[in-house]
Design an enzyme around this catalytic site. Structure first.
Site, PDB file in Angstrom:
ATOM      1  N   GLY A   1       1.374  -0.960   0.059  1.00  0.00           N
ATOM      2  CA  GLY A   1       0.276   0.097   0.090  1.00  0.00           C
ATOM      3  C   GLY A   1       0.799   1.601   0.445  1.00  0.00           C
ATOM      4  CB  CYS A   2       0.041   4.785  -1.597  1.00  0.00           C
ATOM      5  SG  CYS A   2      -1.619   5.120  -1.036  1.00  0.00           S
ATOM      6  CG  PHE A   3      -1.185   5.506   4.335  1.00  0.00           C
ATOM      7  CD1 PHE A   3      -0.394   6.699   3.859  1.00  0.00           C
ATOM      8  CD2 PHE A   3      -2.972   5.837   3.691  1.00  0.00           C
ATOM      9  CE1 PHE A   3      -1.334   7.733   4.166  1.00  0.00           C
ATOM     10  CE2 PHE A   3      -3.415   7.162   3.768  1.00  0.00           C
ATOM     11  CZ  PHE A   3      -2.872   7.962   4.356  1.00  0.00           C
TER      12      PHE A   3
ATOM     13  N   GLY B   1       5.766   4.601   2.313  1.00  0.00           N
ATOM     14  CA  GLY B   1       6.009   5.645   3.125  1.00  0.00           C
ATOM     15  C   GLY B   1       6.611   5.198   4.141  1.00  0.00           C
TER      16      GLY B   1
END
Length: 362
Positions: free
Chosen positions: A170-172, A175
């Site tokens: 996932g993008c979160f 990061g």
């Protein structure tokens, strides 16, 4: 006559001609899918054979996405396995959650040699009960969960190279993991950890919603899914497997920022008795020399990674507090670019092929 981007791309990379693979995209009309198309048509080792969309089946990809005019001559087709052109080596799923878990079992049965990279959350979690808790429905193909490798290339490279099926992070999660990994791997921080990540509006997809409607977003700032975002269990799972931290206590607060692309993450923990030098030495042991990871002084910046596959990270230690920060483009590093980096590893291509380009300033 269509412009041939592959000729340009091959010149740009100055690399010898290599094997090309046939690739398809299921769910190619949303932001993630169109980003895959945009990058793959320039990839020197890829023949893009089909792109699906229920909504736009029969229409040219370039007529739906005018920015691709002159670059691609495919039409969208229905997501029907029986009409997929053959042979096909790899299929990307750029679909909403709950779609791939319904289609993948049939793909595995009918095209057993095909590789799969799933950009949704359907195969990230090994525990189907966690999937039900965080995604709100029972997993329909739990028997396949163990077959998928979690695809953060720099931190799981060996497994990805041997994998047939990849669960793109996932993008979160991307990061946050990059901000925390060297600190947890080196034992510099322990639970609890507080994480705040601010995301742009494109992270919610291309279907208009009240929360992403421009008048409600442009001059607004708010938190959502506080302490219960669906990316939390995949972060804990990866940290458990790769860093040996069995029960990471993490308070994760996702927030909506008034911008389109990007995620900025700030992670804070407490560990007295360290120094800034010790923290940076640990970070450099893991991130030095990585093509797509920049360790910067001061603060990472979203604008510096906009439209790219790069990750910027930065670390600060003072008075016992450790702050780890990261900035990524949510659609490239947080989705399609990272998926293509995984593809490169899986098929033995140069890891940077097709995705090694800078951002824009301003």
């Amino acid at each position: 006559m269509l412009f041939n981007p592959k000729v340009f791309s091959q010149r740009a990379f100055s690399q010898k001609a290599r094997k090309k693979i046939n690739v398809g995209i299921i769910g190619g009309a949303g932001y993630g899918g169109t980003e895959l198309i945009r990058i793959l048509i320039f990839h020197p080792n890829v023949n893009l054979k089909f792109v699906t969309s229920r909504k736009y089946a029969g229409l040219k990809v370039s007529s739906v996405n005018r920015f691709l005019e002159g670059l691609i001559d495919l039409e969208y087709i229905e997501p029907d396995i029986s009409i997929f052109p053959e042979p096909i080596d790899l299929i990307f799923f750029a679909t909403p959650h709950k779609t791939s878990m319904e289609m993948v079992p049939r793909l595995v049965r009918e095209i057993p040699e095909v590789s799969i990279i799933d950009l949704s959350g359907d195969y990230r979690l090994k525990n189907p009960d966690e999937y039900e808790t965080y995604y709100g429905s029972k997993h329909s193909s739990p028997e396949l969960l163990e077959n998928f490798v979690y695809g953060i290339p720099e931190l799981n490279r060996d497994k990805i190279r041997r994998a047939r099926y990849i669960a793109n992070p996932g993008c979160f999660a991307t990061g946050i993991i990059f901000a925390l990994y060297p600190l947890l791997k080196e034992g510099l921080i322990k639970s609890p950890v507080t994480v705040v990540s601010v995301t742009g509006s494109s992270g919610s997809g291309d279907v208009p919603k009240e929360v992403t409607h421009h008048p409600m977003r442009a001059k607004n700032f708010k938190a959502y899914k506080i302490l219960e975002h669906q990316h939390l269990p995949e972060i804990k799972q990866f940290i458990r497997e790769r860093c040996g931290v069995d029960e990471l206590e993490m308070g994760f607060i996702p927030q909506s920022g008034p911008f389109v692309r990007g995620i900025f993450t700030t992670a804070v923990a407490f560990n007295p008795g360290l120094s800034q030098e010790e923290v940076l030495e640990a970070v450099n042991r893991h991130y030095r020399g990585l093509k797509f990871v920049r360790v910067v002084n001061g603060s990472p910046e979203v604008v510096m990674v906009y439209g790219t596959n790069y990750v910027e990270v930065s670390y600060k230690y003072r008075d016992g507090f450790i702050v780890g920060m990261s900035a990524i483009d949510n659609l490239v590093r947080g989705a399609s670019g990272q998926a293509i980096q995984n593809m490169n590893l899986m098929f033995g291509f140069e890891e940077i092929a097709g995705i090694w380009f800078p951002g824009m300033k301003p």
